[in-house]
Scaffold this active site. Sequence first.
Site, PDB file in Angstrom:
ATOM      1  CG  HIS A   1     -48.410  -6.650  -9.809  1.00  0.00           C
ATOM      2  ND1 HIS A   1     -47.060  -6.450  -9.927  1.00  0.00           N
ATOM      3  CD2 HIS A   1     -48.935  -6.250 -10.998  1.00  0.00           C
ATOM      4  CE1 HIS A   1     -46.780  -5.974 -11.121  1.00  0.00           C
ATOM      5  NE2 HIS A   1     -47.909  -5.841 -11.799  1.00  0.00           N
TER       6      HIS A   1
ATOM      7  CG  HIS B   1     -52.038  -4.903 -14.787  1.00  0.00           C
ATOM      8  ND1 HIS B   1     -51.409  -3.685 -14.956  1.00  0.00           N
ATOM      9  CD2 HIS B   1     -51.070  -5.756 -14.359  1.00  0.00           C
ATOM     10  CE1 HIS B   1     -50.112  -3.813 -14.668  1.00  0.00           C
ATOM     11  NE2 HIS B   1     -49.883  -5.063 -14.307  1.00  0.00           N
ATOM     12  CG  PHE B   2     -59.112  -5.660 -11.682  1.00  0.00           C
ATOM     13  CD1 PHE B   2     -58.439  -6.837 -11.995  1.00  0.00           C
ATOM     14  CD2 PHE B   2     -59.855  -5.627 -10.503  1.00  0.00           C
ATOM     15  CE1 PHE B   2     -58.501  -7.956 -11.154  1.00  0.00           C
ATOM     16  CE2 PHE B   2     -59.934  -6.743  -9.666  1.00  0.00           C
ATOM     17  CZ  PHE B   2     -59.253  -7.898  -9.985  1.00  0.00           C
ATOM     18  NE  ARG B   3     -55.209  -5.502 -18.881  1.00  0.00           N
ATOM     19  CZ  ARG B   3     -53.892  -5.420 -18.885  1.00  0.00           C
ATOM     20  NH1 ARG B   3     -53.280  -4.292 -18.539  1.00  0.00           N
ATOM     21  NH2 ARG B   3     -53.154  -6.451 -19.229  1.00  0.00           N
TER      22      ARG B   3
ATOM     23  CD  GLU C   1     -46.179  -3.047 -13.193  1.00  0.00           C
ATOM     24  OE1 GLU C   1     -45.045  -3.469 -13.519  1.00  0.00           O
ATOM     25  OE2 GLU C   1     -47.205  -3.729 -13.316  1.00  0.00           O
TER      26      GLU C   1
ATOM     27  CG  HIS D   1     -43.394  -8.327 -12.400  1.00  0.00           C
ATOM     28  ND1 HIS D   1     -42.230  -7.653 -12.638  1.00  0.00           N
ATOM     29  CD2 HIS D   1     -44.377  -7.578 -12.976  1.00  0.00           C
ATOM     30  CE1 HIS D   1     -42.488  -6.553 -13.310  1.00  0.00           C
ATOM     31  NE2 HIS D   1     -43.793  -6.471 -13.525  1.00  0.00           N
TER      32      HIS D   1
ATOM     33  CG  ASP E   1     -47.824  -8.660 -13.745  1.00  0.00           C
ATOM     34  OD1 ASP E   1     -48.600  -7.703 -13.901  1.00  0.00           O
ATOM     35  OD2 ASP E   1     -46.820  -8.860 -14.455  1.00  0.00           O
TER      36      ASP E   1
ATOM     37  CG  HIS F   1     -53.499  -8.738 -22.899  1.00  0.00           C
ATOM     38  ND1 HIS F   1     -53.549  -7.368 -23.038  1.00  0.00           N
ATOM     39  CD2 HIS F   1     -52.389  -8.999 -22.158  1.00  0.00           C
ATOM     40  CE1 HIS F   1     -52.505  -6.831 -22.414  1.00  0.00           C
ATOM     41  NE2 HIS F   1     -51.794  -7.790 -21.872  1.00  0.00           N
TER      42      HIS F   1
HETATM   43  N1  LIG Z   1     -46.682  -8.160 -17.109  1.00  0.00           N
HETATM   44  C1  LIG Z   1     -47.064  -7.914 -18.338  1.00  0.00           C
HETATM   45  O1  LIG Z   1     -46.546  -8.555 -19.265  1.00  0.00           O
HETATM   46  N2  LIG Z   1     -48.016  -7.021 -18.626  1.00  0.00           N
HETATM   47  C2  LIG Z   1     -48.659  -6.110 -17.728  1.00  0.00           C
HETATM   48  C3  LIG Z   1     -47.786  -4.950 -17.401  1.00  0.00           C
HETATM   49  C4  LIG Z   1     -46.656  -5.269 -16.468  1.00  0.00           C
HETATM   50  O2  LIG Z   1     -46.863  -5.655 -15.316  1.00  0.00           O
HETATM   51  O3  LIG Z   1     -45.500  -5.134 -16.859  1.00  0.00           O
HETATM   52  C5  LIG Z   1     -49.961  -5.613 -18.380  1.00  0.00           C
HETATM   53  O4  LIG Z   1     -50.540  -4.654 -17.860  1.00  0.00           O
HETATM   54  O5  LIG Z   1     -50.409  -6.198 -19.386  1.00  0.00           O
HETATM   55 ZN   LIG Z   2     -47.958  -5.535 -13.751  1.00  0.00          ZN
HETATM   56 ZN   LIG Z   3     -44.657  -5.007 -14.716  1.00  0.00          ZN
END
Ligand SMILES: NC(=O)N[C@@H](CC(=O)O)C(=O)O
Ligand SMILES: [Zn+2]
Ligand SMILES: [Zn+2]
Length: 448
Positions: free
Chosen positions: A57, A59-61, A141, A234, A310, A314
Amino acid sequence: MLITGAELADGRVRDVRVRGETIDAVEPTNAGLDADAGERVVDARGRHLLPGAVDVHVHFREPGASHKETWTSGSRGAAAGGVTTVVDQPNTSPPTVDGDAFDEKAGLAADSLVDYGINGGVTGDWVPESLFERPLFALGEVFLADSTGDMGIALDLFEDALAEAAARDAPVTVHAEDETLFDEDALEGDLGGVGTAANADAWSAYRTAEAEAAAVERALDSGAASDAQVHIAHTSTPEGIDAVVEAREDANGGAPPTCEVTPHHLFLSREDARRLGTFGRMNPPLRSEERRAAVFERLRDGDVDVVATDHAPHTVAEKRQGLIDAPSGVPGVETLYPLLLESVRKGNLSLERVRDVVAANPASIFGIEGKGRIEPGADADLVLVDLTNPREIEAGALHGAAGWTPFEGLLGVFPELTTVRGAVVYERDPVTGAESFGESVGRNVRQR
Ligand SMILES: NC(=O)N[C@@H](CC(=O)O)C(=O)O
Ligand SMILES: [Zn+2]
Ligand SMILES: [Zn+2]
């Protein structure tokens, strides 16, 4: 490469030979594995050798938000933290909901230093036919409530998605929160500035524990009805985990559901949120200290299947806004193994349990051959650590693009060496602290 005298998670001391991309032999030390001419020998006496973590899990954006993270920066963090496989989530821009978006992301992921999987998401615009033609890691997800990317969907679309996935034997990972059970009143009144108790606590009060528990139950019921393999992402409450455990016991025939917890829900609570302010805003939110401790207990006892990060970076500027404007999410891929290994060092978790939840279990739940174990024939995804040598987590010493961490000041046991299929992707000299990274050797774990 020949790694000599390393202690494995189960306490055995072994010499491990890597040939090409795989582990060739695992033998008792002094049982006759001698170095070939020119072969690199790593003296691992006093160190532990672990399978590389499979973080299902992150998020490499990319595409769409490379100012937050790129495949290069994210995978450097992964390599330095001992994560040798990452699974990227679909809430990028464009969202990964059709074949073209998958292909665009796969092109960018070629920069990765570590192996990767790419998930496909579900929105009203998704195109399952073209998505499932691609080498997808899993569906997910799938968002049952809005989070970063606003990909929340209604129950009927979720059930369609489960049916599509079940027909193709694809696992489905679910972001389970029910927004009808959020407490809107919690966002009324003075929410304070960044880093104030008012705003930090309000997010936890708003996205209630009940909202998670209800959505987990719904996802499990729908999963059982459709025969889909459901993995709850998560999970932040003991209630959510217990629902998964119960459904697993009831699963007759179908793939048992599984759950994942994150390091931030294991190591931080609402009490830390007061200090973190909007930097502690994430979905699901930080919970009470009592719930945090109960989640940790379920990790120790074996109810939790997977720890995944996760990793949701940011920038500092984005997080340094009022509660309503600051985006949700915290970075974490580089501190996954370090935080859990520090718990081992302190005697709060066994090393075998950590190995299972970060490597062996995710590899077997998602069916990726050759990952998550140290044995002949497996991929040489290896991490060398010195469990006697923790150091303080500092944002300035991490390698992702976010530039901050919610775990600042906590202790972590960081890797000295990380290999991906035999290639050294990260190395740190334990004496001088000098670090080096390898090449972008990562490839899609579903393409082999
Ligand atoms: N967990 C988060 O608060 N943010 C995640 C998205 C997600 O997993 O819900 C994201 O991509 O910023
Ligand atoms: Zn996530
Ligand atoms: Zn999530």
